[in-house]
Write a protein that holds these residues in place. Structure first.
Motif, PDB file in Angstrom:
ATOM      1  N   HIS A 226       0.851  -1.192   0.000  1.00  0.00           N
ATOM      2  CA  HIS A 226       0.000   0.000   0.000  1.00  0.00           C
ATOM      3  C   HIS A 226       0.884   1.239   0.000  1.00  0.00           C
ATOM      4  N   HIS A 227       0.356   2.285  -0.579  1.00  0.00           N
ATOM      5  CA  HIS A 227       1.005   3.594  -0.574  1.00  0.00           C
ATOM      6  C   HIS A 227      -0.026   4.589  -0.057  1.00  0.00           C
ATOM      7  N   VAL A 228       0.440   5.755   0.342  1.00  0.00           N
ATOM      8  CA  VAL A 228      -0.483   6.800   0.777  1.00  0.00           C
ATOM      9  C   VAL A 228      -0.517   7.879  -0.294  1.00  0.00           C
TER      10      VAL A 228
ATOM     11  N   TYR B 261      -5.420  12.137   3.159  1.00  0.00           N
ATOM     12  CA  TYR B 261      -4.350  11.176   2.910  1.00  0.00           C
ATOM     13  C   TYR B 261      -5.016   9.815   2.984  1.00  0.00           C
TER      14      TYR B 261
ATOM     15  N   SER C 244      -4.773   5.512   2.076  1.00  0.00           N
ATOM     16  CA  SER C 244      -3.963   4.350   1.774  1.00  0.00           C
ATOM     17  C   SER C 244      -4.634   3.528   0.680  1.00  0.00           C
TER      18      SER C 244
ATOM     19  N   ALA D 270      -7.357   4.305  -3.588  1.00  0.00           N
ATOM     20  CA  ALA D 270      -7.370   5.339  -2.556  1.00  0.00           C
ATOM     21  C   ALA D 270      -8.540   6.304  -2.775  1.00  0.00           C
TER      22      ALA D 270
ATOM     23  N   THR E 223       1.786  10.029  -4.437  1.00  0.00           N
ATOM     24  CA  THR E 223       2.394   9.607  -3.177  1.00  0.00           C
ATOM     25  C   THR E 223       3.356  10.677  -2.687  1.00  0.00           C
TER      26      THR E 223
ATOM     27  N   MET F  63       0.491  11.025   7.019  1.00  0.00           N
ATOM     28  CA  MET F  63       0.628  10.022   5.963  1.00  0.00           C
ATOM     29  C   MET F  63       1.025   8.671   6.558  1.00  0.00           C
TER      30      MET F  63
ATOM     31  N   ALA G  91      -2.023   7.135   8.126  1.00  0.00           N
ATOM     32  CA  ALA G  91      -2.944   6.588   7.121  1.00  0.00           C
ATOM     33  C   ALA G  91      -2.459   5.218   6.647  1.00  0.00           C
ATOM     34  N   LEU G  92      -1.156   5.082   6.466  1.00  0.00           N
ATOM     35  CA  LEU G  92      -0.593   3.811   6.021  1.00  0.00           C
ATOM     36  C   LEU G  92      -0.707   2.749   7.119  1.00  0.00           C
TER      37      LEU G  92
ATOM     38  N   ASN H 109      -4.274   1.784   7.530  1.00  0.00           N
ATOM     39  CA  ASN H 109      -4.974   1.524   6.272  1.00  0.00           C
ATOM     40  C   ASN H 109      -6.265   2.347   6.238  1.00  0.00           C
TER      41      ASN H 109
END
Length: 113
Positions: free
Chosen positions: A9-11, A38, A40, A47, A70, A89, A92-93, A96
């Motif tokens: 996963h990325h934010v 922000y 994930s 997202a 990102t 951020m 959020a990651l 999730n």
């Protein structure tokens, strides 16, 4: 049975424009708002979907979403990301989740005609 490896996963930084809805919690007289979020996801599309779903569940009316990518993509574009923004951020990651970092209500008639 083999499990598929989980995609990382990325934010993503998203700017969401919302309109008005009864009981949306926006200030009286506001015509809508801009929300800096922000979110994930394995990609930006996921997202965005997650963010729209969460905002609808919160009683808001999402109209438009602008993605800024990102943190790595933003830094490559010359954006500065301060410690507070980086911490949101990271949260959020880790969770999730979708984090609403800022809300700016919109009002008509603020400017002189």
């Amino acid at each position: 049975m083999t499990e598929k490896p989980k995609k990382p996963h990325h934010v993503y930084t998203l700017l969401v424009e919302v309109g008005r809805k009864p009981d949306d919690g926006l200030p009286e007289g506001a015509t809508g708002a801009g929300l800096m979020c922000y979110a994930s996801g394995v990609d930006e599309a996921e997202a965005v979907r997650e963010t729209v779903t969460v905002l609808k569940q919160a009683g808001l009316a999402p109209l438009d979403v602008t993605g800024y990518g990102t943190a790595e993509e933003r830094r490559a574009q010359g954006h500065e990301i301060d410690a507070e923004e980086a911490a949101l951020m990271d949260r959020a990651l880790a969770e999730n989740a979708v984090i609403v970092a800022q809300m700016e209500p919109f009002f008509d008639g603020d400017e002189d005609d």
